[in-house]
Write an enzyme that holds these catalytic residues in place. Structure first.
Site: not given
Ligand SMILES: O=C(O)[C@H](O)COP(=O)(O)O
Length: 306
Positions: A15, A238
């Site tokens: 996203h 994600h």
């Molecule tokens: O959920 C979150 O905060 C991010 O989308 C993923 O976080 P990270 O890159 O620290 O794993």
């Protein structure tokens, strides 16, 4: 070597920037919305996809998939608007048996339409008790090594969330959407999953995301591609759900996946052989920006807000 027409393609992207990405806060299942920059990233993604399809004489994606979180839905809405695609969003139960039975009525599989299915199996990794916390503060509390172990080791898992504190209660304002860095209420927002008796996580490692995403990839995305002889589909996920898809599809090792970071809002094309759905190759539609932005994601928490 398969020609363009013999391949099935997944356009997959994370996203656009969310309000919590912007604030450098662990988001997970908190239902943050897109920032203006996030919406612009979604528009750019749509233009890249259009350019790719025009240049290769390919139709636009025929089916869409998002998570159950609003930031992927908003990203898909902007993309659909830019591509002049119409279609409805429908929530599907993530039950593994039900997934294998999902069908798409013929009238939805026509030019100009994009039916979009939404599943919790594409949700961000549940970030447990780290959700809603500022990344630099967590880093300070646990130290560099533990911070990166939990963020990127295949088995790294944040402490469990206490839903009685960190979820909006059923009759509180914002139960369906969440507020003040809390998750939406599960019985309100995830009523479909609740009715199907599904167990939703309270913290996850990437290994657990891989396990929950596999039945969706095989049972829905690839099965539907074959059944309806699709040329392409689009998935908005994600950071962790896209990493999991890549790990499965490209057979990336547990060690190597530690070094994979996913930029916001830049489409990746994954090509499969249409006959046996074997993986052929993957590439970003804007590799330069993808590289720069993936490096920024890795450094989140160590540097000031993105
Ligand atoms: O959920 C979150 O905060 C991010 O989308 C993923 O976080 P990270 O890159 O620290 O794993």
């Amino acid at each position: 070597m398969a020609s363009q027409q013999d391949t099935f393609k997944i356009f997959v992207l994370r996203h656009g920037q969310s309000e919590l990405n912007h604030e450098n806060i662990f988001c997970g299942w908190i239902d943050a919305r897109l920032t203006d920059k996030g919406k612009q990233q979604a528009r750019n993604s749509a233009q890249l996809i259009k350019q790719y399809c025009d240049n290769n004489d390919e139709p636009l994606p025929q089916v869409g998939y998002t998570s159950r979180l609003v930031r992927t839905q908003q990203t898909m809405e902007v993309i659909m608007e830019e591509l002049a695609l119409k279609g409805d969003f429908s929530v599907i139960s993530g039950d593994v048996h039900a997934l294998k039975k999902i069908e798409l009525p013929d009238e939805l599989l026509v030019k100009g339409q994009l039916p979009v299915l939404q599943t919790w199996r594409l949700n961000e990794r549940h970030y447990g008790a780290w959700q809603g916390q500022r990344k630099p503060n967590v880093l300070k509390d646990v130290g560099d090594e533990e911070y990166m172990r939990i963020r990127r080791d295949y088995q790294g898992k944040p402490p469990l969330v206490d839903l009685s504190l960190e979820m909006v209660q059923p009759n509180e304002k914002g139960a369906a959407t969440g507020y003040e860095f809390k998750e939406p209420n599960r019985t309100v927002k995830y009523a479909t999953e609740d009715a199907a008796g599904e167990t939703l996580p309270i913290s996850e490692s990437l290994a657990e995301v891989v396990t929950r995403i596999r039945p969706f990839l095989d049972g829905v995305v690839l099965r539907i591609a074959k059944k309806y002889k699709l040329d392409s589909c689009i998935i908005v996920g994600h950071g962790s759900s896209v990493r999991s898809l890549l790990k499965i599809i490209e057979d990336i090792t547990d060690q190597e996946i530690k070094n994979v970071d996913i930029p916001n809002g830049i489409p990746l094309v994954i090509e499969f052989d249409k006959n046996d759905l074997s993986f052929i190759k993957s590439f970003y539609l804007d590799p330069e920006s993808a590289k720069i932005n993936a490096a920024k994601v890795r450094k989140e928490g160590f540097e000031k807000n993105p």
